[in-house]
Design an enzyme around this catalytic site. Structure first.
Site, PDB file in Angstrom:
ATOM      1  N   CYS A 205       9.316 -10.919 -36.197  1.00 54.32           N
ATOM      2  CA  CYS A 205       9.489  -9.617 -35.567  1.00 54.32           C
ATOM      3  C   CYS A 205      10.860  -9.095 -35.961  1.00 54.32           C
ATOM      4  O   CYS A 205      11.869  -9.690 -35.589  1.00 54.32           O
ATOM      5  CB  CYS A 205       9.385  -9.804 -34.045  1.00 54.32           C
ATOM      6  SG  CYS A 205       9.596  -8.278 -33.138  1.00 54.32           S
ATOM      7  N   HIS A 206      10.885  -8.064 -36.752  1.00 51.11           N
ATOM      8  CA  HIS A 206      12.195  -7.585 -37.200  1.00 51.11           C
ATOM      9  C   HIS A 206      12.307  -6.070 -37.255  1.00 51.11           C
ATOM     10  O   HIS A 206      13.369  -5.530 -37.475  1.00 51.11           O
ATOM     11  CB  HIS A 206      12.505  -8.149 -38.595  1.00 51.11           C
ATOM     12  CG  HIS A 206      11.646  -7.577 -39.679  1.00 51.11           C
ATOM     13  ND1 HIS A 206      10.322  -7.906 -39.820  1.00 51.11           N
ATOM     14  CD2 HIS A 206      11.905  -6.679 -40.647  1.00 51.11           C
ATOM     15  CE1 HIS A 206       9.808  -7.239 -40.837  1.00 51.11           C
ATOM     16  NE2 HIS A 206      10.744  -6.477 -41.359  1.00 51.11           N
TER      17      HIS A 206
END
Ligand code: UDP
Length: 357
Positions: A205-206
């Site tokens: 998750c970025h």
């Protein structure tokens, strides 16, 4: 031909691993790294592990606003192009490095080849959409990963210079999926080796949408923490402080935070995960290749081809929605292969060879 290839970010290194290997069989390639991703575990590890040739130039440009970054890259890349005088420029994907290189080249009449062309989200709010559209229209050759992307380019009047070759990331995936998994390079934020549990979920998750504040990331981690096995979450350097604090404050003991992993580890985590939760365009495709069910946490579809039979489902950054999607089962039709056969790099080289003959 003499071809300048410009890369700058993690997914581009992964694509260049397959692209450069094939390109160099018959062309001279000059590799330029813009410096957009620069940490060892976001950049150098891919060159080491994936056998990508050492860049001939590294511009060391990262950070700043979109305009600042793109402007610096434009100037730096133009200088290299004027010096090297290549026959063509090749770029991958949709980052600011892609856009800057394409603009610099087309303005001085160097033909542009764009790999992973034609993807459209349908919103200019997504900064990469601007990069994709501009690069596709500046390019002399567009290489699409899917028929859907090719159709989109045809509708934009680019059919005469666009080809469906399959996803070049699939080439890299297949290459590494067959190698043994050493598991020795996965480390926590302090650099200590992480033991990979027998059963686990894999999460990345970025994206800005999910990491700009505590709320969305907390929702995602809350969902993962309540599952029946631990979650391995390699965290982008930009988000490590936030992820660590959220896990600590909420006692999320089922989450294993690690430094970003190398490509071989990412491929093997993908293949061996119970399920995958991500906001990465690349990882959702790899989950699809591996036949592992994926939940994609974002407001829009990136790879429509994967959204079939619950194989990849869109979820909001809301723990209930993520858990509901994770509770569903997928079905797999083995004859459905929308990303080609894993030989995209060869097809790209065949088309380049015949170009302008
Ligand atoms: N990846 C990796 N190490 C990690 C996380 C992801 O090698 O710690 C790989 C992943 O397997 C995929 C690619 O990086 O191939 C995705 O890159 P990223 O998420 O940075 O970009 P996006 O796909 O969103 O463009």
């Amino acid at each position: 031909m003499k071809i300048v290839t410009v890369v700058g970010a993690r997914p581009q290194f992964i694509k260049a691993a397959a692209g450069s290997r094939q390109l160099r069989k018959e062309h001279e390639e000059i590799l330029v790294h813009t410096g957009q991703h620069f940490d060892d575990n976001m950049s150098a590890v891919f060159f080491r592990e994936m056998g990508i040739p050492k860049p001939d130039y590294n511009l060391g440009i990262s950070g700043g606003s979109h305009a600042q970054m793109t402007a610096k890259m434009l100037v730096g890349i133009e200088e290299i192009l004027m010096k090297e005088k290549p026959d063509a420029l090749l770029v991958y994907g949709d980052t600011n490095s892609t856009l800057a290189a394409a603009l610099a080249a087309v303005k001085i009449h160097i033909p542009v080849f764009h790999v992973e062309a034609g993807n459209r989200l349908g919103t200019l709010d997504n900064p990469e959409e601007v990069n994709r559209i501009t690069t596709d229209h500046a390019a002399s050759l567009n290489f699409c990963a899917t028929e859907d992307a090719l159709d989109k380019l045809k509708r934009e009047g680019l059919g005469d210079r666009s080809y469906c070759v399959g996803n070049i990331m699939y080439d890299s995936f297949l290459h590494f999926a067959d190698l043994p998994w050493e598991k020795k390079n996965i480390v926590d934020f302090e650099g200590n080796k992480v033991e990979v549990p027998e059963e686990f979920y894999y999460m990345t998750c970025h994206r800005q949408e999910n990491t700009y504040s505590d709320e969305p990331l907390t929702e995602i981690l809350l969902a993962m923490n309540s599952l029946d096995a631990k979650t391995i979450y390699p965290v982008h350097p930009r988000n490590q402080e936030r992820a660590r604090r959220i896990c600590k404050e909420n006692n999320f003991e089922n989450i294993i935070l690690t430094q970003p992993v190398g490509y071989s580890d990412s491929v093997h985590l993908t293949q061996n995960a119970k399920k995958i939760v991500t906001d990465s365009g690349g990882l959702q495709c790899e989950a699809f290749y591996a036949g592992v069910q994926c939940v994609f946490v974002l407001d829009y579809v990136v790879w429509p081809e994967t959204m079939v039979d619950n194989r990849n489902q869109l979820a909001k950054a809301d723990h209930k929605d993520i858990l509901e999607k994770l509770s569903k089962e997928q079905t797999i039709d083995p004859t459905y292969q929308p990303f080609g056969d894993g030989h995209a790099a060869e097809k790209i080289c065949d088309i380049i060879r015949d170009w302008r003959k």
